[in-house]
Scaffold this active site. Structure first.
Site, PDB file in Angstrom:
ATOM      1  N   GLU A 161       0.863  -1.194   0.000  1.00  0.00           N
ATOM      2  CA  GLU A 161       0.000   0.000   0.000  1.00  0.00           C
ATOM      3  C   GLU A 161       0.893   1.236   0.000  1.00  0.00           C
ATOM      4  O   GLU A 161       1.985   1.241   0.615  1.00  0.00           O
ATOM      5  CB  GLU A 161      -0.846  -0.016   1.283  1.00  0.00           C
ATOM      6  CG  GLU A 161      -1.670   1.226   1.552  1.00  0.00           C
ATOM      7  CD  GLU A 161      -2.266   1.248   2.963  1.00  0.00           C
ATOM      8  OE1 GLU A 161      -1.647   0.674   3.889  1.00  0.00           O
ATOM      9  OE2 GLU A 161      -3.361   1.811   3.131  1.00  0.00           O
ATOM     10  N   ASN A 185      -7.131   5.936  -1.667  1.00  0.00           N
ATOM     11  CA  ASN A 185      -6.009   5.035  -1.399  1.00  0.00           C
ATOM     12  C   ASN A 185      -6.201   3.886  -2.383  1.00  0.00           C
ATOM     13  O   ASN A 185      -7.146   3.108  -2.232  1.00  0.00           O
ATOM     14  CB  ASN A 185      -6.089   4.563   0.064  1.00  0.00           C
ATOM     15  CG  ASN A 185      -4.845   3.807   0.488  1.00  0.00           C
ATOM     16  OD1 ASN A 185      -4.146   3.224  -0.340  1.00  0.00           O
ATOM     17  ND2 ASN A 185      -4.574   3.797   1.782  1.00  0.00           N
ATOM     18  N   LYS A 217      -9.613   1.770  -1.837  1.00  0.00           N
ATOM     19  CA  LYS A 217      -9.811   1.239  -0.487  1.00  0.00           C
ATOM     20  C   LYS A 217     -11.216   1.545   0.049  1.00  0.00           C
ATOM     21  O   LYS A 217     -11.686   2.685  -0.019  1.00  0.00           O
ATOM     22  CB  LYS A 217      -8.751   1.834   0.446  1.00  0.00           C
ATOM     23  CG  LYS A 217      -8.652   1.202   1.826  1.00  0.00           C
ATOM     24  CD  LYS A 217      -7.404   1.763   2.527  1.00  0.00           C
ATOM     25  CE  LYS A 217      -7.188   1.170   3.893  1.00  0.00           C
ATOM     26  NZ  LYS A 217      -5.943   1.735   4.522  1.00  0.00           N
ATOM     27  N   GLU A 261      -6.002   8.802   7.973  1.00  0.00           N
ATOM     28  CA  GLU A 261      -6.429   8.326   6.648  1.00  0.00           C
ATOM     29  C   GLU A 261      -7.812   8.842   6.303  1.00  0.00           C
ATOM     30  O   GLU A 261      -8.102   9.096   5.138  1.00  0.00           O
ATOM     31  CB  GLU A 261      -6.418   6.795   6.597  1.00  0.00           C
ATOM     32  CG  GLU A 261      -5.034   6.190   6.472  1.00  0.00           C
ATOM     33  CD  GLU A 261      -5.097   4.728   6.083  1.00  0.00           C
ATOM     34  OE1 GLU A 261      -4.661   3.892   6.874  1.00  0.00           O
ATOM     35  OE2 GLU A 261      -5.595   4.426   4.986  1.00  0.00           O
ATOM     36  N   CYS A 284      -4.855  -3.051   3.078  1.00  0.00           N
ATOM     37  CA  CYS A 284      -4.576  -2.866   4.494  1.00  0.00           C
ATOM     38  C   CYS A 284      -5.733  -3.145   5.439  1.00  0.00           C
ATOM     39  O   CYS A 284      -6.045  -4.291   5.709  1.00  0.00           O
ATOM     40  CB  CYS A 284      -3.981  -1.487   4.731  1.00  0.00           C
ATOM     41  SG  CYS A 284      -2.976  -1.459   6.216  1.00  0.00           S
ATOM     42  N   ASN A 311       0.272  -0.936   5.283  1.00  0.00           N
ATOM     43  CA  ASN A 311       1.172  -0.143   6.119  1.00  0.00           C
ATOM     44  C   ASN A 311       0.556  -0.197   7.518  1.00  0.00           C
ATOM     45  O   ASN A 311      -0.478   0.448   7.750  1.00  0.00           O
ATOM     46  CB  ASN A 311       1.217   1.335   5.696  1.00  0.00           C
ATOM     47  CG  ASN A 311       1.995   1.618   4.418  1.00  0.00           C
ATOM     48  OD1 ASN A 311       2.732   2.589   4.364  1.00  0.00           O
ATOM     49  ND2 ASN A 311       1.805   0.831   3.383  1.00  0.00           N
TER      50      ASN A 311
END
Ligand code: ING
Length: 307
Positions: A47, A107, A124, A143, A169, A194
């Site tokens: 990621e 993302n 994502k 995020e 993730c 991550n």
């Protein structure tokens, strides 16, 4: 009959704030070449593989973070990765921060085939962390400030001789991610991550990060009869220690390969996609055993309601 995909999990060590994209692309190219030399059909990168994990800082004016995003893929600095993939006839999966022409921020992860063409894009769905600056934290995990959640859900694409899916993730912690792809016949799920070791809301989980990482990917693989490839950006990035333990998990839930370091490290496995049938056509024959008529709360509500 065996449908073998030789896959490489190309873990990255830390990317520091001052590391420019050209230096990162050079590291990605080295891992791609190692994978090609090892006979890989497909290399999976983490990621946000082009930059440091920038949601660990908060900027009031989000346009000051624009330089962390890609507005084109490939771009002149990332094009060498696509060109080398085509030259070596190896596909790859790459995570990065996407800024769309109309100003949306995702993302994102793409799947590129052996001809160097992008065959799939995933954005994502499950965005962890927080929306606003939390100055008391030792580091931010903002995020939800930097990325919009995708409403496109989870796709499965025919590529590399099988049914390929993607997640990013935090998605790997939610069984719904695997099940939606399982219901689309996925045979290999590609997932970059991550994951900071220190979980600020509950530090008691820190010591369990490796256990939880393996737990969710092994169970997701087994319960949906699919291979799962989990690939970390690891090590101490700007003072924040991130989990490594990248792994390749078989449809049985067994870990067939795992990284030993928190640096740039490639692990590979010959994955027989036909092994998926051993679970999809027995224990997890969804058409025969699932009971969607009693699963209503799973899609009907977001949070808990007490009857
Ligand atoms: N990172 C983390 C993850 O889900 C996190 C967020 C960290 C959750 C630690 C729980 C514990 O692995 C991303 N980028 O989703």
């Amino acid at each position: 009959m065996s449908r073998i995909v030789t896959v490489g999990a190309a873990q990255l060590g830390p990317i520091q704030r001052g590391d420019d994209r050209a230096s990162v692309v050079a590291r990605l190219l080295e891992l791609l070449r190692q994978g090609a030399a090892a006979g890989c059909d497909l290399i999976v990168f983490p990621e946000l593989a082009l930059t440091t994990f920038f949601p660990r800082w908060f900027v009031e004016d989000i346009t000051e973070a624009d330089h962390w995003y890609e507005t084109a893929m490939p771009s002149p600095v990332t094009a060498p990765l696509f060109e080398e993939a085509r030259r070596l006839s190896v596909g790859f999966c790459l995570g990065y921060a996407e800024l769309t022409p109309d100003g949306h921020r995702f993302n994102t992860q793409i799947l590129v085939d052996k001809s160097g063409g992008t065959v799939a894009k995933y954005r994502k769905v499950h965005i962890p962390g927080h929306e606003h600056h939390e100055p008391d934290r030792p580091f931010q995990h903002a995020e939800r400030y930097y990325f919009e959640p995708s409403d496109e859900g989870f796709g499965v694409w025919q590529a590399f001789g099988g049914r390929m899916g993607m997640m990013i993730c935090n998605d790997r912690r939610w069984p719904e991610s695997y099940r939606v792809m399982g219901l689309k016949g996925v045979e290999m799920i590609l997932c970059g991550y991550n994951t900071p070791i220190h979980y600020v809301p509950d530090p008691s989980q820190d010591i369990l990060q490796g256990f939880h990482n393996a737990l969710v990917m092994q169970s997701g693989a087994y319960q949906n009869g699919t291979w799962v490839v989990g690939v970390a950006k690891a090590g101490v990035e700007e003072g924040v220690d991130s989990l490594g333990q990248s792994m390749i998990v078989a449809p049985s839930g067994q870990i067939v390969a795992q990284t030993l370091s928190t640096d740039d490290e490639l692990i590979t496995a010959r994955c027989d996609l036909d092994w998926c049938r051993r679970y999809k056509e027995t224990l997890f024959d969804f058409g025969r055993y699932r009971r969607p008529e009693v699963y209503g709360p799973i899609t009907g509500q977001r949070g808990v309601t007490l009857d």
